[in-house]
Motif scaffolding. Sequence first.
Motif, short mmCIF file in Angstrom:
data_model
loop_
_atom_site.label_atom_id
_atom_site.label_comp_id
_atom_site.label_asym_id
_atom_site.label_seq_id
_atom_site.Cartn_x
_atom_site.Cartn_y
_atom_site.Cartn_z
N THR A 144 -36.53 117.80 88.97
CA THR A 144 -35.89 116.55 88.59
C THR A 144 -35.54 116.55 87.10
OG1 THR A 144 -37.14 115.41 90.30
CG2 THR A 144 -36.15 114.03 88.59
N THR A 145 -36.46 117.04 86.28
CA THR A 145 -36.21 117.13 84.85
C THR A 145 -35.02 118.03 84.56
OG1 THR A 145 -38.58 116.81 84.44
CG2 THR A 145 -37.27 117.68 82.62
N ILE A 146 -34.95 119.13 85.27
CA ILE A 146 -33.83 120.07 85.08
C ILE A 146 -32.51 119.40 85.46
CG2 ILE A 146 -32.81 122.24 85.90
CD1 ILE A 146 -35.76 123.26 86.17
N LEU A 147 -32.49 118.71 86.61
CA LEU A 147 -31.26 118.03 87.04
C LEU A 147 -30.83 116.96 86.04
CD1 LEU A 147 -31.92 117.59 90.86
CD2 LEU A 147 -30.19 119.05 89.79
N ALA A 148 -31.78 116.18 85.53
CA ALA A 148 -31.45 115.14 84.56
C ALA A 148 -30.88 115.76 83.29
CB ALA A 148 -32.68 114.29 84.25
N HIS A 149 -31.48 116.86 82.86
CA HIS A 149 -31.00 117.54 81.65
C HIS A 149 -29.59 118.10 81.87
CE1 HIS A 149 -31.18 119.72 77.89
NE2 HIS A 149 -30.80 120.80 78.53
N GLN A 150 -29.37 118.72 83.03
CA GLN A 150 -28.04 119.27 83.32
C GLN A 150 -27.00 118.16 83.42
OE1 GLN A 150 -28.73 121.74 86.79
NE2 GLN A 150 -29.02 123.55 85.52
N ALA A 151 -27.36 117.03 83.97
CA ALA A 151 -26.43 115.90 84.05
C ALA A 151 -26.06 115.43 82.65
CB ALA A 151 -27.05 114.76 84.86
N GLN A 152 -27.03 115.36 81.78
CA GLN A 152 -26.76 114.95 80.41
C GLN A 152 -25.86 115.95 79.72
OE1 GLN A 152 -28.28 116.47 77.40
NE2 GLN A 152 -27.38 114.97 76.04
N GLN A 153 -26.12 117.24 79.92
CA GLN A 153 -25.30 118.28 79.32
C GLN A 153 -23.87 118.25 79.84
OE1 GLN A 153 -26.27 120.55 76.83
NE2 GLN A 153 -28.00 119.16 76.72
N ALA A 154 -23.69 117.81 81.08
CA ALA A 154 -22.36 117.74 81.69
C ALA A 154 -21.61 116.47 81.30
CB ALA A 154 -22.48 117.83 83.21
N GLY A 155 -22.25 115.61 80.52
CA GLY A 155 -21.58 114.41 80.06
C GLY A 155 -21.77 113.20 80.95
N LEU A 156 -22.71 113.27 81.86
CA LEU A 156 -22.98 112.14 82.75
C LEU A 156 -23.86 111.14 82.00
CD1 LEU A 156 -22.59 111.03 85.62
CD2 LEU A 156 -24.66 112.22 86.27
N GLY A 157 -23.25 110.09 81.51
CA GLY A 157 -23.98 109.11 80.71
C GLY A 157 -24.68 108.07 81.55
N ARG A 158 -25.48 107.28 80.90
CA ARG A 158 -26.20 106.17 81.52
C ARG A 158 -26.99 106.57 82.75
NH1 ARG A 158 -21.26 102.35 81.07
NH2 ARG A 158 -21.10 102.22 78.84
N SER A 159 -27.62 107.72 82.69
CA SER A 159 -28.45 108.17 83.79
C SER A 159 -29.91 107.89 83.48
CB SER A 159 -28.25 109.67 84.04
OG SER A 159 -26.94 109.91 84.44
N LEU A 160 -30.67 107.63 84.51
CA LEU A 160 -32.09 107.32 84.38
C LEU A 160 -32.92 108.28 85.21
CD1 LEU A 160 -31.98 103.47 85.03
CD2 LEU A 160 -32.56 104.55 82.86
N THR A 161 -34.14 108.47 84.79
CA THR A 161 -35.12 109.17 85.62
C THR A 161 -36.25 108.18 85.89
OG1 THR A 161 -34.56 111.31 84.67
CG2 THR A 161 -36.67 111.14 85.81
N LEU A 162 -36.54 107.97 87.15
CA LEU A 162 -37.63 107.09 87.58
C LEU A 162 -38.77 107.97 88.07
CD1 LEU A 162 -38.92 104.39 88.52
CD2 LEU A 162 -37.63 104.66 90.66
N ARG A 163 -39.92 107.83 87.44
CA ARG A 163 -41.10 108.59 87.84
C ARG A 163 -42.19 107.62 88.29
NH1 ARG A 163 -39.08 111.37 83.43
NH2 ARG A 163 -38.58 113.54 83.90
N VAL A 164 -42.83 107.96 89.38
CA VAL A 164 -43.92 107.16 89.91
C VAL A 164 -45.18 108.00 89.86
CG1 VAL A 164 -44.82 105.92 91.92
CG2 VAL A 164 -42.36 105.88 91.43
N GLY A 165 -46.22 107.48 89.18
CA GLY A 165 -47.50 108.17 89.12
C GLY A 165 -48.30 107.88 90.38
N ILE A 166 -48.80 108.94 90.98
CA ILE A 166 -49.60 108.80 92.19
C ILE A 166 -50.99 109.36 91.94
CG2 ILE A 166 -47.63 108.80 93.77
CD1 ILE A 166 -48.25 111.74 94.37
N PRO A 167 -52.00 108.88 92.66
CA PRO A 167 -53.37 109.32 92.42
C PRO A 167 -53.53 110.83 92.58
CG PRO A 167 -53.36 107.38 93.83
CD PRO A 167 -51.93 107.85 93.70
N GLY A 168 -54.01 111.47 91.53
CA GLY A 168 -54.21 112.91 91.55
C GLY A 168 -55.38 113.35 92.40
N TYR A 169 -56.29 112.43 92.72
CA TYR A 169 -57.46 112.80 93.51
C TYR A 169 -57.16 112.87 95.01
CZ TYR A 169 -57.72 107.71 93.91
OH TYR A 169 -57.42 106.39 94.12
N LEU A 170 -55.96 112.43 95.39
CA LEU A 170 -55.58 112.54 96.80
C LEU A 170 -55.00 113.92 97.05
CD1 LEU A 170 -53.92 109.05 97.38
CD2 LEU A 170 -56.27 109.76 97.86
N SER A 171 -55.07 114.37 98.25
CA SER A 171 -54.57 115.69 98.61
C SER A 171 -53.08 115.80 98.31
CB SER A 171 -54.81 115.95 100.10
OG SER A 171 -54.17 117.14 100.49
#
Length: 181
Positions: free
Chosen positions: A54-81
Amino acid sequence: MLKQGIQHAVFVETHEAQVPHTRRYPLALTSYDEQLTAVPGIGVEMHTGPVSPTTILAHQAQQAGLGRSLTLRVGIPGYLSAEAQNPRAVVDMIKALEKILGITVDSEEYTELQAKADSWEQELADEMADDFEKVEIVREYEQRVDESLQSVSGEELANDIEEFLGTLTDDTSGGADGHSQ
């Protein structure tokens, strides 16, 4: 992307975090766009750790001139499988996207997913009751969350974004200005 008329993008991902399954999962919005990062609740996209697809795609979009893009990340419990599905994280992500994009997801599949998330949470509670170590981890994480003064709900973030997008004068947004239903 620009050749196809795409002007905005929202990239989404989950990541393991020290969060309890008994509280709202934390949402983080980031962007490379200076106008978007001026909105309270949207951080500047920075690479400080392992890079995800996802980070790579967001970076490539920015490099390609795609403005006003967002990355939404959701933190999930690391103790779950890591192999187990987390339907609650998917529901939380969809709810955040509904607010950000100004849409409503109304389908039989989504209703089923919400019911599955409720069932999953009950099964998890039953399972956790028998695992003392995980119960202690959850209590510690709950205490951290409860003491945190910087808790911002996804709804608050989405409202800030909607307000900002409503101020944009870009008539070529094709309905992605947060006002389409």
